[in-house]
Design an enzyme around this catalytic site. Structure first.
Site, PDB file in Angstrom:
ATOM      1  CB  SER A  12      -1.381   6.156   6.986  1.00  0.00           C
ATOM      2  OG  SER A  12      -0.860   5.169   7.857  1.00  0.00           O
ATOM      3  CE  LYS A  34       0.061   1.530   8.870  1.00  0.00           C
ATOM      4  NZ  LYS A  34      -0.401   2.094   7.583  1.00  0.00           N
ATOM      5  CB  SER A  86      -0.923   0.016   1.231  1.00  0.00           C
ATOM      6  OG  SER A  86      -0.184   0.332   2.395  1.00  0.00           O
ATOM      7  CB  SER A 113       0.118   3.383   4.634  1.00  0.00           C
ATOM      8  OG  SER A 113       1.005   2.319   4.921  1.00  0.00           O
TER       9      SER A 113
END
Length: 272
Positions: free
Chosen positions: A228, A138, A73, A75
């Site tokens: 995100s 993250k 993704s 994010s």
């Protein structure tokens, strides 16, 4: 992928068990009966002898040294792009058993700014969240005991707003082009500066708030702040969910046979 980890453990233990049983019982029985030559041993034993060393090496490397992941993704843009293949240091935050992720030997704790891979704890309002247990990536923003605030376009830590420097309008290549037009910012976390993307003045109200990070947990956010699904929405990351620290991009390839893009310049890049 969880299923691959389970399959790898099962195949490694299974082939090892076959070899052990053969050494303790079956080989002696064959010899007693004037049995088969080594080249004529049962097919299952032959396959286990061939594959067990390879499976064992892969299991050890993947579980305790470094594990590859693919970024699915946007994010973590602009620092990680869709199609980036990364390596994750598996011993940075403790030696952990495969499948259960149980820490058996402590080796360190996350630092603010680390990019971490973890098992997603799930959204608190979705007990049957299908993504629970999947691997997410993250950046660590809040450490245990921190007070974190995010209002407008500014992040604050323990009451101190972070310093930002506008680097210009973001222009990406390939799959990274989906965020063209966002503002590229340098964000000065204590002890580490990194880049983030934001549409200045268009902050998502759902991502605003203040958080007190509990002991044994962390607050993580994506670098693509307006795109995100992170701790601002689903809460804190328990320490036991950590899988490791991302440290290297070893390939960038989007789509089957890289049909959606290939960026050789990203190969070998460190993750800041």
């Amino acid at each position: 992928m969880k299923w691959f980890e389970i399959a790898l453990v099962v195949l490694t233990l299974g082939s090892g068990l076959v070899l052990l049983l053969d050494k303790l019982f079956l080989a002696k029985r064959r010899a007693t009966k004037g049995g088969l030559l080594d080249s004529e041993e049962p097919a299952l034993v032959d396959y286990s002898r061939a594959f067990f060393p390879v499976l064992a090496v892969v299991l050890v490397l993947r579980s305790f040294i470094a594990e590859p992941y693919k970024i699915p993704s946007s994010s973590m843009m602009p620092n990680l792009l869709i199609g980036d293949f990364i390596l994750v240091n598996k011993f940075a935050y403790g030696i952990r058993l495969p499948i259960t992720n149980t820490k058996v030997i402590p080796t360190g704790e996350p630092r603010r700014g680390d990019v971490v891979v973890f098992q997603f704890p799930g959204h608190p309002d979705m007990p049957g969240d299908p993504q629970r247990g999947e691997n997410f990536i993250k950046r660590v923003i809040g450490l245990p005991g921190d007070r974190i605030g995010f209002h407008g376009d500014t992040l604050s830590i323990n009451g101190q707003p972070l310093a930002y420097e506008v680097k210009g309008e973001y222009v990406g290549k390939g799959r990274g082009a989906e965020m063209n037009g966002a503002t590229l910012l340098s964000e000065a976390l204590p002890g580490r500066t990194h880049t983030v993307l934001e549409y200045l003045g268009r902050a998502n109200p759902a991502g605003q708030g203040d958080w007190q990070v509990p002991q044994g947990q962390y607050l993580v956010m994506g670098d693509n702040r307006d795109n995100s699904d992170d701790g601002r929405f689903w809460g804190f990351l328990p320490e036991q969910n950590l899988r490791g620290k991302a440290f290297l991009i070893w390939l960038n390839c989007s789509g089957w046979f890289c049909k959606d893009g290939f960026e050789p310049s990203r190969i070998g890049s460190g993750i800041q």
